[in-house]
Motif scaffolding. Structure first.
Motif, PDB file in Angstrom:
ATOM      1  N   ARG A 271      87.324 108.678 -54.699  1.00  0.00           N
ATOM      2  CA  ARG A 271      86.778 107.201 -54.247  1.00  0.00           C
ATOM      3  C   ARG A 271      87.174 107.004 -52.798  1.00  0.00           C
ATOM      4  NH1 ARG A 271      82.679 106.181 -56.749  1.00  0.00           N
ATOM      5  NH2 ARG A 271      82.934 106.218 -59.252  1.00  0.00           N
ATOM      6  N   VAL A 272      87.754 107.803 -52.245  1.00  0.00           N
ATOM      7  CA  VAL A 272      88.343 107.673 -50.696  1.00  0.00           C
ATOM      8  C   VAL A 272      88.236 109.214 -50.008  1.00  0.00           C
ATOM      9  CG1 VAL A 272      90.116 107.056 -49.179  1.00  0.00           C
ATOM     10  CG2 VAL A 272      90.010 105.650 -51.492  1.00  0.00           C
ATOM     11  N   ILE A 273      87.704 109.169 -48.907  1.00  0.00           N
ATOM     12  CA  ILE A 273      87.571 110.165 -48.122  1.00  0.00           C
ATOM     13  C   ILE A 273      88.071 109.957 -46.581  1.00  0.00           C
ATOM     14  CG2 ILE A 273      85.659 111.561 -49.451  1.00  0.00           C
ATOM     15  CD1 ILE A 273      83.900 111.110 -46.988  1.00  0.00           C
ATOM     16  N   LEU A 274      88.810 110.964 -46.085  1.00  0.00           N
ATOM     17  CA  LEU A 274      89.365 110.829 -44.779  1.00  0.00           C
ATOM     18  C   LEU A 274      88.558 111.798 -43.720  1.00  0.00           C
ATOM     19  CD1 LEU A 274      91.847 109.711 -43.092  1.00  0.00           C
ATOM     20  CD2 LEU A 274      92.880 112.126 -43.744  1.00  0.00           C
ATOM     21  N   LEU A 275      87.753 111.047 -42.719  1.00  0.00           N
ATOM     22  CA  LEU A 275      87.152 111.973 -41.553  1.00  0.00           C
ATOM     23  C   LEU A 275      88.523 112.797 -40.826  1.00  0.00           C
ATOM     24  CD1 LEU A 275      84.797 109.459 -40.292  1.00  0.00           C
ATOM     25  CD2 LEU A 275      84.148 110.958 -42.003  1.00  0.00           C
ATOM     26  N   GLN A 276      88.046 114.091 -40.369  1.00  0.00           N
ATOM     27  CA  GLN A 276      88.817 114.922 -39.651  1.00  0.00           C
ATOM     28  C   GLN A 276      88.913 114.660 -38.226  1.00  0.00           C
ATOM     29  OE1 GLN A 276      91.130 117.057 -41.583  1.00  0.00           O
ATOM     30  NE2 GLN A 276      90.569 115.369 -42.967  1.00  0.00           N
TER      31      GLN A 276
ATOM     32  N   ARG B 269      86.239  91.387 -50.651  1.00  0.00           N
ATOM     33  CA  ARG B 269      87.488  90.795 -51.346  1.00  0.00           C
ATOM     34  C   ARG B 269      87.740  91.153 -52.750  1.00  0.00           C
ATOM     35  NH1 ARG B 269      87.584  84.614 -49.806  1.00  0.00           N
ATOM     36  NH2 ARG B 269      88.385  85.511 -48.205  1.00  0.00           N
ATOM     37  N   HIS B 270      86.525  91.415 -53.540  1.00  0.00           N
ATOM     38  CA  HIS B 270      86.885  91.871 -54.850  1.00  0.00           C
ATOM     39  C   HIS B 270      86.272  93.473 -55.045  1.00  0.00           C
ATOM     40  CE1 HIS B 270      87.958  87.798 -56.100  1.00  0.00           C
ATOM     41  NE2 HIS B 270      86.741  87.245 -55.416  1.00  0.00           N
ATOM     42  N   PRO B 271      86.952  94.339 -54.458  1.00  0.00           N
ATOM     43  CA  PRO B 271      86.531  95.737 -54.378  1.00  0.00           C
ATOM     44  C   PRO B 271      86.244  96.297 -55.474  1.00  0.00           C
ATOM     45  CG  PRO B 271      88.785  95.633 -53.908  1.00  0.00           C
ATOM     46  CD  PRO B 271      88.336  94.183 -53.818  1.00  0.00           C
ATOM     47  N   ARG B 272      85.269  97.153 -55.804  1.00  0.00           N
ATOM     48  CA  ARG B 272      85.021  97.769 -57.358  1.00  0.00           C
ATOM     49  C   ARG B 272      86.128  98.947 -57.839  1.00  0.00           C
ATOM     50  NH1 ARG B 272      79.065  99.802 -57.794  1.00  0.00           N
ATOM     51  NH2 ARG B 272      78.716  98.005 -57.142  1.00  0.00           N
ATOM     52  N   TYR B 273      86.723  99.508 -56.828  1.00  0.00           N
ATOM     53  CA  TYR B 273      87.815 100.644 -57.181  1.00  0.00           C
ATOM     54  C   TYR B 273      88.979 100.266 -56.824  1.00  0.00           C
ATOM     55  CZ  TYR B 273      83.092 102.546 -57.492  1.00  0.00           C
ATOM     56  OH  TYR B 273      81.800 102.783 -57.790  1.00  0.00           O
ATOM     57  N   ARG B 274      90.104 100.581 -57.537  1.00  0.00           N
ATOM     58  CA  ARG B 274      91.522 100.429 -57.416  1.00  0.00           C
ATOM     59  C   ARG B 274      91.952 101.184 -56.226  1.00  0.00           C
ATOM     60  NH1 ARG B 274      93.935 104.387 -59.945  1.00  0.00           N
ATOM     61  NH2 ARG B 274      93.240 105.343 -61.650  1.00  0.00           N
TER      62      ARG B 274
END
Length: 202
Positions: free
Chosen positions: A75-80, A177-182
Motif C-alpha cells: 500500500r506504500v512505496i518509497l522512491l529511491q 481526508r478519508h483515505p482508503r487504506y490505514r
C-alpha cells in the motif's frame, strides 16, 4: 478479484517520506521490480521485490498469487532517488472546485452530494465573468436556478466566502481526508496528494 487488486491504489513517497503520488498496485510492483522504489510496511521497514515476496501472508492479508506462492499487496512505496515535491498548481477541475468548497453550496451553505451540485459563475459569463478559480463556485441546483444569469447582488444572494485559487496541498488534503487504506495514515498528516479530472478551460 486479482485484477481489481492490481488496479487498487498505492501511495508513493519521495525519498524523504513525503507523499507525492498515487499509483496502481500493478505499477508499484513494476517500479519495485526495476529497483526504482521499495515497498514500505506498517513498521516503516523497506523491502526490495525479493524480500517482499518472501514475507509470509497472514490470514486476512490482501494478496495475489504468484507461481508457487502468494505475495502481499503493498500500500506504500518509497522512491529511491526522487526527493523533490511536485511544483504543479492545483488542476482547475470540477472535482477540485467541489473539494475547495467542501461540496457545500456557496449561497445557501448546505452540503450536497456531487450529483446535486453545479458550478456557478459568480459574475455571469454574459456579463464578462471569467471561468477561473476566483469566479467559479460550487452551487446547488435550486440556488443556481434562483440566481440565473445575474450577479449575487442582483439576485439578492450572498456568497458564503470569496472564491480563491487554493494552494495545492490544501485542496489535495480534502481529497484524501478519508483515505482508503490505514497504511497511508502515518504519511498523510505531513502533506497529501491526489488531483484528477479534466482541467476546465479558463
Amino acid at each position: 478479484m486479482t485484477t481489481s487488486l492490481l488496479q487498487s491504489r498505492v501511495l508513493v513517497l519521495n525519498k524523504v517520506y513525503l507523499p507525492i503520488h498515487v499509483i496502481s498496485v500493478k505499477r508499484a510492483f513494476c517500479m519495485v521490480y526495476r529497483g526504482a522504489a521499495k515497498f514500505v510496511d506498517e513498521q516503516y521497514k523497506t523491502f526490495d521485490f525479493v524480500s517482499w515476496s518472501e514475507l509470509s501472508v497472514a490470514n486476512g492479508d490482501e494478496a495475489i498469487g504468484m507461481v508457487g506462492r502468494m505475495i502481499r499487496i503493498p500500500r506504500v512505496i518509497l522512491l529511491q532517488t526522487y526527493d523533490r515535491m511536485p511544483k504543479k498548481q492545483v488542476r482547475f477541475s470540477r472535482f477540485n472546485i467541489y473539494a475547495r468548497d467542501k461540496n457545500t453550496c456557496q449561497y445557501c451553505q448546505k452540503k450536497f452530494s456531487k450529483s446535486e451540485l453545479n458550478l456557478d459563475h459568480v459574475i455571469p459569463r454574459t456579463k464578462g465573468g471569467a471561468t477561473t478559480w476566483e469566479n467559479v463556485v460550487c452551487c446547488c441546483v435550486p440556488c443556481n436556478r434562483k440566481k440565473g444569469g445575474r450577479t449575487p447582488r442582483e439576485a439578492g444572494m450572498k456568497l458564503m466566502r470569496k472564491p480563491i485559487r487554493p494552494h495545492w496541498t490544501e485542496c489535495l488534503n480534502l481529497s484524501l481526508r478519508h483515505p482508503r487504506y490505514r497504511e497511508w495514515l502515518p504519511f498523510l498528516n505531513i502533506v497529501d496528494f491526489s488531483y484528477w479530472n479534466v482541467e476546465l478551460e479558463e
